[in-house]
Design a protein around this motif. Structure first.
Motif, PDB file in Angstrom:
ATOM      1  N   LYS A   1       5.631  15.266  11.393  1.00  0.00           N
ATOM      2  CA  LYS A   1       4.717  16.391  11.527  1.00  0.00           C
ATOM      3  C   LYS A   1       4.282  16.908  10.160  1.00  0.00           C
ATOM      4  CE  LYS A   1       4.392  20.257  14.709  1.00  0.00           C
ATOM      5  NZ  LYS A   1       5.176  21.088  15.633  1.00  0.00           N
ATOM      6  N   ILE A   2       5.209  16.993   9.231  1.00  0.00           N
ATOM      7  CA  ILE A   2       4.883  17.469   7.878  1.00  0.00           C
ATOM      8  C   ILE A   2       3.839  16.564   7.233  1.00  0.00           C
ATOM      9  CG2 ILE A   2       5.801  17.703   5.536  1.00  0.00           C
ATOM     10  CD1 ILE A   2       8.435  18.710   6.899  1.00  0.00           C
ATOM     11  N   PHE A   3       4.056  15.262   7.288  1.00  0.00           N
ATOM     12  CA  PHE A   3       3.120  14.329   6.660  1.00  0.00           C
ATOM     13  C   PHE A   3       1.758  14.345   7.346  1.00  0.00           C
ATOM     14  CE2 PHE A   3       6.875  12.479   4.650  1.00  0.00           C
ATOM     15  CZ  PHE A   3       6.383  12.217   3.389  1.00  0.00           C
ATOM     16  N   SER A   4       1.721  14.609   8.642  1.00  0.00           N
ATOM     17  CA  SER A   4       0.455  14.606   9.368  1.00  0.00           C
ATOM     18  C   SER A   4      -0.291  15.927   9.241  1.00  0.00           C
ATOM     19  CB  SER A   4       0.703  14.276  10.841  1.00  0.00           C
ATOM     20  OG  SER A   4       1.244  12.984  10.960  1.00  0.00           O
ATOM     21  N   LEU A   5       0.421  17.040   9.277  1.00  0.00           N
ATOM     22  CA  LEU A   5      -0.241  18.349   9.226  1.00  0.00           C
ATOM     23  C   LEU A   5      -0.954  18.598   7.902  1.00  0.00           C
ATOM     24  CD1 LEU A   5       2.322  20.637  11.085  1.00  0.00           C
ATOM     25  CD2 LEU A   5       0.016  20.021  11.827  1.00  0.00           C
ATOM     26  N   VAL A   6      -0.460  17.987   6.830  1.00  0.00           N
ATOM     27  CA  VAL A   6      -1.092  18.171   5.524  1.00  0.00           C
ATOM     28  C   VAL A   6      -2.556  17.720   5.556  1.00  0.00           C
ATOM     29  CG1 VAL A   6      -1.066  17.373   3.126  1.00  0.00           C
ATOM     30  CG2 VAL A   6       1.073  17.970   4.262  1.00  0.00           C
ATOM     31  N   TYR A   7      -2.839  16.700   6.347  1.00  0.00           N
ATOM     32  CA  TYR A   7      -4.179  16.103   6.344  1.00  0.00           C
ATOM     33  C   TYR A   7      -4.952  16.334   7.636  1.00  0.00           C
ATOM     34  CZ  TYR A   7      -2.298  13.853   2.253  1.00  0.00           C
ATOM     35  OH  TYR A   7      -1.738  13.624   1.031  1.00  0.00           O
ATOM     36  N   GLN A   8      -4.518  17.264   8.481  1.00  0.00           N
ATOM     37  CA  GLN A   8      -5.115  17.425   9.801  1.00  0.00           C
ATOM     38  C   GLN A   8      -6.570  17.865   9.781  1.00  0.00           C
ATOM     39  OE1 GLN A   8      -3.387  20.405  12.282  1.00  0.00           O
ATOM     40  NE2 GLN A   8      -3.255  21.892  10.627  1.00  0.00           N
ATOM     41  N   ASP A   9      -7.010  18.593   8.785  1.00  0.00           N
ATOM     42  CA  ASP A   9      -8.376  19.108   8.785  1.00  0.00           C
ATOM     43  C   ASP A   9      -9.304  18.355   7.847  1.00  0.00           C
ATOM     44  OD1 ASP A   9      -7.838  21.090  10.677  1.00  0.00           O
ATOM     45  OD2 ASP A   9      -7.004  22.397   9.131  1.00  0.00           O
ATOM     46  N   LYS A  10      -8.863  17.232   7.353  1.00  0.00           N
ATOM     47  CA  LYS A  10      -9.691  16.430   6.454  1.00  0.00           C
ATOM     48  C   LYS A  10     -10.438  15.402   7.292  1.00  0.00           C
ATOM     49  CE  LYS A  10      -7.455  18.181   2.843  1.00  0.00           C
ATOM     50  NZ  LYS A  10      -7.002  19.467   3.200  1.00  0.00           N
ATOM     51  N   GLU A  11     -11.748  15.460   7.289  1.00  0.00           N
ATOM     52  CA  GLU A  11     -12.531  14.510   8.080  1.00  0.00           C
ATOM     53  C   GLU A  11     -12.943  13.345   7.201  1.00  0.00           C
ATOM     54  OE1 GLU A  11     -15.346  15.675  10.837  1.00  0.00           O
ATOM     55  OE2 GLU A  11     -14.309  17.501  11.413  1.00  0.00           O
ATOM     56  N   ASP A  12     -12.334  12.207   7.428  1.00  0.00           N
ATOM     57  CA  ASP A  12     -12.682  10.988   6.717  1.00  0.00           C
ATOM     58  C   ASP A  12     -12.178   9.801   7.523  1.00  0.00           C
ATOM     59  OD1 ASP A  12      -9.943  10.898   6.268  1.00  0.00           O
ATOM     60  OD2 ASP A  12     -10.081  11.427   4.164  1.00  0.00           O
TER      61      ASP A  12
ATOM     62  N   LYS B   1      -2.864   9.894   0.041  1.00  0.00           N
ATOM     63  CA  LYS B   1      -3.157  10.223   1.439  1.00  0.00           C
ATOM     64  C   LYS B   1      -2.905   9.026   2.352  1.00  0.00           C
ATOM     65  CE  LYS B   1      -6.598  12.015   4.563  1.00  0.00           C
ATOM     66  NZ  LYS B   1      -7.922  12.557   4.758  1.00  0.00           N
ATOM     67  N   VAL B   2      -3.379   7.852   1.962  1.00  0.00           N
ATOM     68  CA  VAL B   2      -3.198   6.652   2.789  1.00  0.00           C
ATOM     69  C   VAL B   2      -1.712   6.415   3.057  1.00  0.00           C
ATOM     70  CG1 VAL B   2      -3.399   4.134   2.789  1.00  0.00           C
ATOM     71  CG2 VAL B   2      -5.338   5.525   2.085  1.00  0.00           C
ATOM     72  N   ILE B   3      -0.914   6.459   2.019  1.00  0.00           N
ATOM     73  CA  ILE B   3       0.518   6.178   2.176  1.00  0.00           C
ATOM     74  C   ILE B   3       1.210   7.313   2.933  1.00  0.00           C
ATOM     75  CG2 ILE B   3       2.677   5.828   0.913  1.00  0.00           C
ATOM     76  CD1 ILE B   3       0.940   4.301  -1.173  1.00  0.00           C
ATOM     77  N   SER B   4       0.815   8.555   2.673  1.00  0.00           N
ATOM     78  CA  SER B   4       1.412   9.689   3.373  1.00  0.00           C
ATOM     79  C   SER B   4       1.155   9.619   4.875  1.00  0.00           C
ATOM     80  CB  SER B   4       0.853  11.006   2.836  1.00  0.00           C
ATOM     81  OG  SER B   4       1.229  11.195   1.509  1.00  0.00           O
ATOM     82  N   VAL B   5      -0.081   9.305   5.239  1.00  0.00           N
ATOM     83  CA  VAL B   5      -0.437   9.220   6.660  1.00  0.00           C
ATOM     84  C   VAL B   5       0.361   8.102   7.336  1.00  0.00           C
ATOM     85  CG1 VAL B   5      -2.320   8.630   8.244  1.00  0.00           C
ATOM     86  CG2 VAL B   5      -2.710  10.269   6.385  1.00  0.00           C
ATOM     87  N   GLU B   6       0.462   6.964   6.678  1.00  0.00           N
ATOM     88  CA  GLU B   6       1.242   5.866   7.258  1.00  0.00           C
ATOM     89  C   GLU B   6       2.723   6.224   7.325  1.00  0.00           C
ATOM     90  OE1 GLU B   6       2.108   1.135   6.511  1.00  0.00           O
ATOM     91  OE2 GLU B   6       0.194   1.966   5.859  1.00  0.00           O
ATOM     92  N   LEU B   7       3.216   6.910   6.310  1.00  0.00           N
ATOM     93  CA  LEU B   7       4.618   7.325   6.306  1.00  0.00           C
ATOM     94  C   LEU B   7       4.895   8.312   7.444  1.00  0.00           C
ATOM     95  CD1 LEU B   7       7.305   6.953   4.889  1.00  0.00           C
ATOM     96  CD2 LEU B   7       6.624   8.704   3.253  1.00  0.00           C
ATOM     97  N   GLY B   8       3.918   9.157   7.766  1.00  0.00           N
ATOM     98  CA  GLY B   8       4.067  10.047   8.918  1.00  0.00           C
ATOM     99  C   GLY B   8       4.258   9.265  10.207  1.00  0.00           C
ATOM    100  N   ALA B   9       3.477   8.192  10.370  1.00  0.00           N
ATOM    101  CA  ALA B   9       3.614   7.343  11.566  1.00  0.00           C
ATOM    102  C   ALA B   9       4.969   6.635  11.578  1.00  0.00           C
ATOM    103  CB  ALA B   9       2.481   6.330  11.628  1.00  0.00           C
ATOM    104  N   VAL B  10       5.434   6.216  10.412  1.00  0.00           N
ATOM    105  CA  VAL B  10       6.742   5.557  10.308  1.00  0.00           C
ATOM    106  C   VAL B  10       7.843   6.526  10.728  1.00  0.00           C
ATOM    107  CG1 VAL B  10       8.440   4.658   8.644  1.00  0.00           C
ATOM    108  CG2 VAL B  10       6.073   3.857   8.572  1.00  0.00           C
ATOM    109  N   TYR B  11       7.783   7.756  10.216  1.00  0.00           N
ATOM    110  CA  TYR B  11       8.788   8.748  10.592  1.00  0.00           C
ATOM    111  C   TYR B  11       8.754   9.024  12.098  1.00  0.00           C
ATOM    112  CZ  TYR B  11      10.413   9.972   5.909  1.00  0.00           C
ATOM    113  OH  TYR B  11      10.992   9.944   4.676  1.00  0.00           O
TER     114      TYR B  11
END
Length: 166
Positions: free
Chosen positions: A66-77, A46-56
């Protein structure tokens, strides 16, 4: 082996930030993500995916971001602020102001000072574009006040570093 995803991610950061080589940067980010999957470490994935979304996003590849970010949009942490900021930037760029505003507001409680400056600037732009001038002024004022705090903090840190070197 367990730490290697972070090492690979950091190598990717170096390729991107210092040498501006996006191909190598993406290669190492993907290698980090593959290693995290191999380790079955869902948090690191998750950490790397979220950062990779920002890189893209920064590379202008909005669909991938959007793909990398939408996967984790409803996870509260702890990463919710980063995910929300990424999605806010994406929706703002796509002209979906209401969604962008909702995600920027969701990111605010998780954001550090520098991120808060950016979030308030983005919210001010959205409000201004919709003719909500009082709200735009409020966000712009908050952004400027926070920017002054960041500048003051940075100067204090630099003085401390100089004194430590002396």
């Amino acid at each position: 082996t367990l730490s290697s995803p972070f090492f690979l991610r950091n190598i990717g950061r170096i390729w991107g930030i210092h040498w501006h080589n996006t191909d190598s940067m993406l290669y190492y980010y993907r290698a980090a993500l593959n290693q995290a999957f191999h380790n079955r470490d869902t948090f690191v994935v998750k950490v790397i995916s979220v950062e990779l979304g920002a890189v893209y996003y920064d590379l202008g590849e909005i669909d991938s971001a959007k793909i990398f970010s939408l996967v984790y949009q409803d996870k509260e942490d702890d990463l919710d602020g980063i995910v929300s900021m990424n999605l806010g930037r994406i929706y703002s760029r796509e002209g979906q102001r209401d969604s962008a505003r909702a995600y920027f507001n969701r990111a605010l409680p998780y954001a550090g000072l520098r991120q808060q400056v950016t979030l308030h600037e983005e919210l001010a732009r959205l409000d201004y574009a919709e003719g909500r001038y009082a709200e735009a002024f409020s966000h712009a004022s908050q952004s400027m006040a926070l920017r002054d705090s960041v500048t003051s903090l940075t100067e204090t840190e630099e003085v401390a570093k100089i004194n430590a070197l002396y």
